[in-house]
Design a protein around this motif. Structure first.
Motif, PDB file in Angstrom:
ATOM      1  N   CYS A   1     -62.625  42.456  27.889  1.00  0.00           N
ATOM      2  CA  CYS A   1     -62.120  42.980  26.626  1.00  0.00           C
ATOM      3  C   CYS A   1     -63.123  43.868  25.909  1.00  0.00           C
ATOM      4  CB  CYS A   1     -61.725  41.828  25.710  1.00  0.00           C
ATOM      5  SG  CYS A   1     -60.982  40.436  26.577  1.00  0.00           S
TER       6      CYS A   1
ATOM      7  N   CYS B   1     -63.067  47.868  25.357  1.00  0.00           N
ATOM      8  CA  CYS B   1     -62.328  48.551  24.284  1.00  0.00           C
ATOM      9  C   CYS B   1     -62.613  47.929  22.926  1.00  0.00           C
ATOM     10  CB  CYS B   1     -60.831  48.479  24.539  1.00  0.00           C
ATOM     11  SG  CYS B   1     -60.333  49.402  26.002  1.00  0.00           S
TER      12      CYS B   1
ATOM     13  N   MET C   1     -52.800  48.679  24.321  1.00  0.00           N
ATOM     14  CA  MET C   1     -53.449  47.460  24.821  1.00  0.00           C
ATOM     15  C   MET C   1     -52.782  47.046  26.129  1.00  0.00           C
ATOM     16  SD  MET C   1     -55.210  44.556  24.585  1.00  0.00           S
ATOM     17  CE  MET C   1     -55.016  43.157  25.674  1.00  0.00           C
TER      18      MET C   1
HETATM   19  C1  HEC Z   1     -58.142  49.417  27.695  1.00  0.00           C
HETATM   20  C2  HEC Z   1     -58.615  48.973  26.425  1.00  0.00           C
HETATM   21  C3  HEC Z   1     -58.408  47.508  26.067  1.00  0.00           C
HETATM   22  C4  HEC Z   1     -58.854  46.418  26.738  1.00  0.00           C
HETATM   23  C5  HEC Z   1     -59.676  46.378  28.021  1.00  0.00           C
HETATM   24  C6  HEC Z   1     -58.433  45.289  25.989  1.00  0.00           C
HETATM   25  N1  HEC Z   1     -57.722  45.685  24.898  1.00  0.00           N
HETATM   26 FE1  HEC Z   1     -56.872  44.502  23.497  1.00  0.00          FE
HETATM   27  N2  HEC Z   1     -56.223  46.095  22.498  1.00  0.00           N
HETATM   28  C7  HEC Z   1     -56.422  47.404  22.851  1.00  0.00           C
HETATM   29  C8  HEC Z   1     -55.795  48.278  21.894  1.00  0.00           C
HETATM   30  C9  HEC Z   1     -55.796  49.780  21.940  1.00  0.00           C
HETATM   31  C10 HEC Z   1     -55.201  47.446  20.939  1.00  0.00           C
HETATM   32  C11 HEC Z   1     -54.372  47.865  19.732  1.00  0.00           C
HETATM   33  C12 HEC Z   1     -52.931  47.979  20.210  1.00  0.00           C
HETATM   34  C13 HEC Z   1     -52.009  48.369  19.066  1.00  0.00           C
HETATM   35  O1  HEC Z   1     -51.754  47.537  18.201  1.00  0.00           O
HETATM   36  O2  HEC Z   1     -51.551  49.512  19.088  1.00  0.00           O
HETATM   37  C14 HEC Z   1     -55.495  46.097  21.336  1.00  0.00           C
HETATM   38  C15 HEC Z   1     -55.056  44.967  20.644  1.00  0.00           C
HETATM   39  C16 HEC Z   1     -55.329  43.684  21.016  1.00  0.00           C
HETATM   40  C17 HEC Z   1     -54.871  42.521  20.283  1.00  0.00           C
HETATM   41  C18 HEC Z   1     -54.064  42.519  19.004  1.00  0.00           C
HETATM   42  C19 HEC Z   1     -52.608  42.563  19.377  1.00  0.00           C
HETATM   43  C20 HEC Z   1     -51.717  42.505  18.150  1.00  0.00           C
HETATM   44  O3  HEC Z   1     -50.611  41.986  18.260  1.00  0.00           O
HETATM   45  O4  HEC Z   1     -52.119  43.035  17.114  1.00  0.00           O
HETATM   46  C21 HEC Z   1     -55.298  41.446  20.965  1.00  0.00           C
HETATM   47  C22 HEC Z   1     -55.076  39.978  20.611  1.00  0.00           C
HETATM   48  C23 HEC Z   1     -56.039  41.925  22.108  1.00  0.00           C
HETATM   49  N3  HEC Z   1     -56.028  43.299  22.111  1.00  0.00           N
HETATM   50  C24 HEC Z   1     -56.629  41.105  23.036  1.00  0.00           C
HETATM   51  C25 HEC Z   1     -57.333  41.577  24.123  1.00  0.00           C
HETATM   52  C26 HEC Z   1     -57.949  40.716  25.092  1.00  0.00           C
HETATM   53  C27 HEC Z   1     -57.918  39.202  25.033  1.00  0.00           C
HETATM   54  C28 HEC Z   1     -58.552  41.499  26.007  1.00  0.00           C
HETATM   55  C29 HEC Z   1     -59.350  41.091  27.227  1.00  0.00           C
HETATM   56  C30 HEC Z   1     -58.720  40.161  28.094  1.00  0.00           C
HETATM   57  C31 HEC Z   1     -58.278  42.886  25.630  1.00  0.00           C
HETATM   58  N4  HEC Z   1     -57.544  42.882  24.486  1.00  0.00           N
HETATM   59  C32 HEC Z   1     -58.691  43.976  26.337  1.00  0.00           C
HETATM   60  C33 HEC Z   1     -57.111  47.846  23.948  1.00  0.00           C
HETATM   61  C34 HEC Z   1     -57.709  47.046  24.915  1.00  0.00           C
END
Ligand code: HEC
Length: 165
Positions: free
Chosen positions: A90, A93, A132
């Motif tokens: 995670c 990003c 995400m």
């Molecule tokens: C490629 C990039 C990237 C990776 C790697 C990544 N994320 Fe995210 N994540 C994002 C982005 C961009 C958002 C915002 C999405 C949106 O709300 O538009 C986000 C949002 C989230 C949110 C909030 C969702 C919500 O409902 O608001 C959670 C929880 C989250 N990520 C968990 C994780 C976890 C756990 C991992 C690792 C296992 C992870 N992310 C890995 C890009 C990433």
């Protein structure tokens, strides 16, 4: 002219032999070698393919029944902690805020997200939402590991979720 002709025919039998041998043998050797080369190339190819096919067939026939796919024989899958998952996946990003990801430890970024509730955050982390990717793009993470990573991140952003064991 006839004199000259006679002179020409005065070659001894030995000379004829030498001339013939000298003229014929090198080309013959050359042809022989070329044929050998071609044959050996052909042979090595045919043999290699045949050997491989045979080895495969034999391996197929003698392999144990009920084969299992063992990824790591001695290590039972250890469930990663939220912090481990975060650091492995995670962070790429969520540390920099790439693609507008909520930044780790930033309460402003996480406040509204956390207020959606734990279940929704986990669902979005597992299934993905907008930029995400599902499971942060690491398809081999278990649900539990994603849940723990969500808890780890959300708590750093002000939530008070308990780590699922
Ligand atoms: C490629 C990039 C990237 C990776 C790697 C990544 N994320 Fe995210 N994540 C994002 C982005 C961009 C958002 C915002 C999405 C949106 O709300 O538009 C986000 C949002 C989230 C949110 C909030 C969702 C919500 O409902 O608001 C959670 C929880 C989250 N990520 C968990 C994780 C976890 C756990 C991992 C690792 C296992 C992870 N992310 C890995 C890009 C990433």
């Amino acid at each position: 002219m006839s004199e000259h002709h006679e002179e020409m025919t005065k070659t001894t039998p030995m000379q004829v032999v030498f001339a013939s041998v000298g003229g014929l043998v090198p080309p013959l050797i050359a042809i022989f070698l070329i044929v050998q080369l071609v044959l050996s190339i052909q042979h090595s190819h045919v043999n290699k393919e045949a050997d491989e096919a045979l080895a495969k067939t034999v391996a197929e026939r003698i392999k144990p029944v009920g084969e299992m796919k063992v990824v790591d024989a001695n290590a039972p899958k250890v469930v990663k902690s939220g912090e481990e998952v975060f650091k492995a996946v995670c962070t790429s990003c969520h540390t920099s805020g790439a693609l507008n990801a909520p930044k780790f430890g930033n309460k402003g970024d996480w406040g509204k997200r956390v207020s959606q509730g734990y279940e929704t955050l986990v669902k979005h982390a597992i299934e993905g939402i907008r930029a995400m990717p599902a499971r942060g793009g690491a398809a081999d993470l278990s649900d539990l590991e994603v849940q723990r990573a969500v808890v780890y991140m959300a708590n750093a952003g002000g939530a008070k979720f308990t780590d699922p064991k």
